[in-house]
Design a protein around this motif. Structure first.
Motif, short mmCIF file in Angstrom:
data_model
loop_
_atom_site.label_atom_id
_atom_site.label_comp_id
_atom_site.label_asym_id
_atom_site.label_seq_id
_atom_site.Cartn_x
_atom_site.Cartn_y
_atom_site.Cartn_z
N THR A 161 -26.85 -21.91 -31.33
CA THR A 161 -27.00 -23.34 -31.63
C THR A 161 -26.79 -24.20 -30.38
OG1 THR A 161 -26.20 -22.91 -33.88
CG2 THR A 161 -26.22 -25.20 -33.15
N CYS A 213 -31.35 -21.69 -35.80
CA CYS A 213 -30.27 -22.48 -35.21
C CYS A 213 -30.79 -23.72 -34.49
CB CYS A 213 -29.46 -21.63 -34.24
SG CYS A 213 -28.49 -20.32 -35.03
N SER A 237 -35.55 -29.50 -31.93
CA SER A 237 -34.71 -28.59 -32.73
C SER A 237 -35.13 -28.62 -34.19
CB SER A 237 -33.24 -28.97 -32.59
OG SER A 237 -32.77 -28.71 -31.30
#
Length: 343
Positions: free
Chosen positions: A246, A271, A314
Motif C-alpha cells: 500500500t 492495494c 490508485s
C-alpha cells in the motif's frame, strides 16, 4: 452435498496465509474456503504449514534440497497421501506441486492437477499421466497456449486474491518494492539496477529457499547490489506485505520467466499500487499499460516507469483488482470444477 477434498502441496514449502509461493497461497485460500463452506479439507503439506482443515504433515527437508533429499521427501509425501486416502472417504485429490508425478495416488479417486508453472518446466510424461481420471488445467490463457500439442488440458482457472482483506490506507512513500522467491528467474537484480538508474529507493522482500542455485544467485547477484537505498528485508507475513504494498510507489516485477500468473501483481493493484513489469508470460493479462502500470522492455524503461508510476491512479488500480482478480470468483470456479470431477 459436502465434499471431502485432499489437497496435496509441493512438499518443500509451507502452506498458510503467509506463504511465499503462488501455488501455496492458492491452496491455502481453497483450504479455508472449503472449511467455511462446510466441506472437509484434508491437506498433505510440510509439517510447519498452517491449514484450516486437517493436516497430514510431511517433514521439512533436512538441509540443502538436492536429489537425495528430494527422493526422501517424496517418499514421505506418498505415505502421507496413502494414509489420508486410507482413513477418509475422499471425493477428489487436488495436486499443486511441480513434482506431482512423483506422488500421484494409486488409481481410484479422481485427481485434479493445477499446473501453476510454465508447462515446459514439467517432464512431458508428467503432462500425459497414464493414471485414469486425472485432469490437468492451468491458471491463465497465456499459459494454456503453451501446453504441448495433444496434451488434454481443461480450461484455465485464473488466480485471484483477497481484495477486501488487502484494502488498507497508508500514506504513499517514495520506495519501489519487489516481492517473491529470490531465485534467478525472478530477475530481481534487474530491478535493483533499474532503481539505481531511477535514483529510487527499493525494498526487496522475499525468501531464499535452500536450493544451491538460489543461494548462489543471492550471494553473486543480489548482495553486491544492496546499499543504503536498496535493501533486502527478508520474508514478510501478510499484514506487513499489505502495508508495504500500500505504501510503495510501485511494485516492480522483473521476471525473466514466462509467468503463468502474478499473484503479487494482483495484490499490489488491490492495494492501490501500480505495477512495473517486463511483459513476461501472463503479465500483460494482469497489467493494463498506462492505466494500472507499465510494461517495459529493459532496465532503462523500468527506471523511467518507476519514476512515472506515481502519476497513475490508485483508485484505478483498486477498481481493476475488484473487477478482475477477486478471490471469490476463483473459488467459485474451483468449486464448480470439484463437483464436475468428483462426479
Amino acid at each position: 452435498m459436502p465434499l471431502t477434498v485432499l489437497s496435496v502441496a509441493y512438499p518443500f514449502a509451507p502452506v498458510g496465509p503467509d506463504s511465499v509461493g503462488g501455488a501455496e497461497q492458492v491452496l491455502s485460500h481453497l483450504d479455508r474456503a472449503l472449511v467455511q463452506a462446510g466441506h472437509r479439507s484434508l491437506v498433505v503439506a510440510r509439517e510447519d504449514s498452517a491449514v484450516a482443515g486437517e493436516l497430514y504433515p510431511v517433514p521439512a527437508a533436512p538441509g540443502p534440497i538436492d536429489e537425495d533429499t528430494r527422493a526422501g521427501i517424496h517418499g514421505h509425501q506418498r505415505r502421507a497421501i496413502e494414509t489420508a486416502l486410507r482413513d477418509n472417504a475422499v471425493d477428489l485429490v487436488h495436486l499443486h506441486g511441480i513434482d506431482f508425478d512423483r506422488y500421484l495416488p494409486p488409481p481410484g479417486v479422481p485427481a485434479l492437477v493445477t499446473v501453476h508453472l510454465p508447462p515446459d518446466w514439467y517432464p512431458e510424461a508428467a503432462l500425459r499421466p497414464a493414471r485414469p481420471r486425472t485432469y490437468l488445467h492451468g491458471v491463465s490463457q497465456s499459459q494454456h497456449g503453451r501446453f504441448p500439442p495433444g496434451v488434454p488440458v481443461l480450461p484455465p482457472i485464473p488466480n485471484g486474491v483477497p481484495v477486501e482483506a488487502l484494502a488498507a490506507r497508508h500514506a504513499k512513500r517514495g520506495f519501489a518494492l519487489c516481492l517473491g522467491r529470490i531465485c534467478p528467474e525472478k530477475g530481481f537484480h534487474h530491478a535493483l539496477d533499474a532503481a539505481k538508474l531511477a535514483g529510487s529507493p527499493l525494498l526487496l522482500a522475499g525468501e531464499v529457499f535452500p536450493y544451491p542455485v538460489h543461494e548462489d544467485y543471492f550471494r553473486s547477484e543480489i548482495e553486491p547490489r544492496l546499499d543504503r537505498s536498496r535493501r533486502f528485508i527478508g520474508p514478510v507475513g501478510f499484514r506487513r506485505k499489505r502495508r508495504l504494498l500500500t505504501a510503495a510507489r510501485c511494485l516492480v516485477v522483473p521476471s525473466l520467466a514466462p509467468e503463468t500468473s502474478s499473484l503479487v501483481a494482483m495484490e499490489a493493484l488491490a492495494c492501490g499500487t501500480p505495477v512495473v513489469a517486463f511483459p513476461a508470460g501472463a503479465l500483460p493479462e494482469v497489467v493494463e499499460h498506462g492505466r494500472t502500470g507499465f510494461l517495459v522492455a529493459d532496465e532503462r524503461g523500468m527506471a523511467d516507469a518507476i519514476r512515472a508510476a506515481s502519476g497513475l491512479s490508485s483508485d484505478d488500480c483498486r477498481a481493476a483488482a475488484r473487477e478482475r482478480f477477486d478471490l471469490k470468483g476463483m473459488i467459485a470456479r474451483y468449486f464448480d470444477l470439484y463437483r464436475q470431477v468428483a462426479a
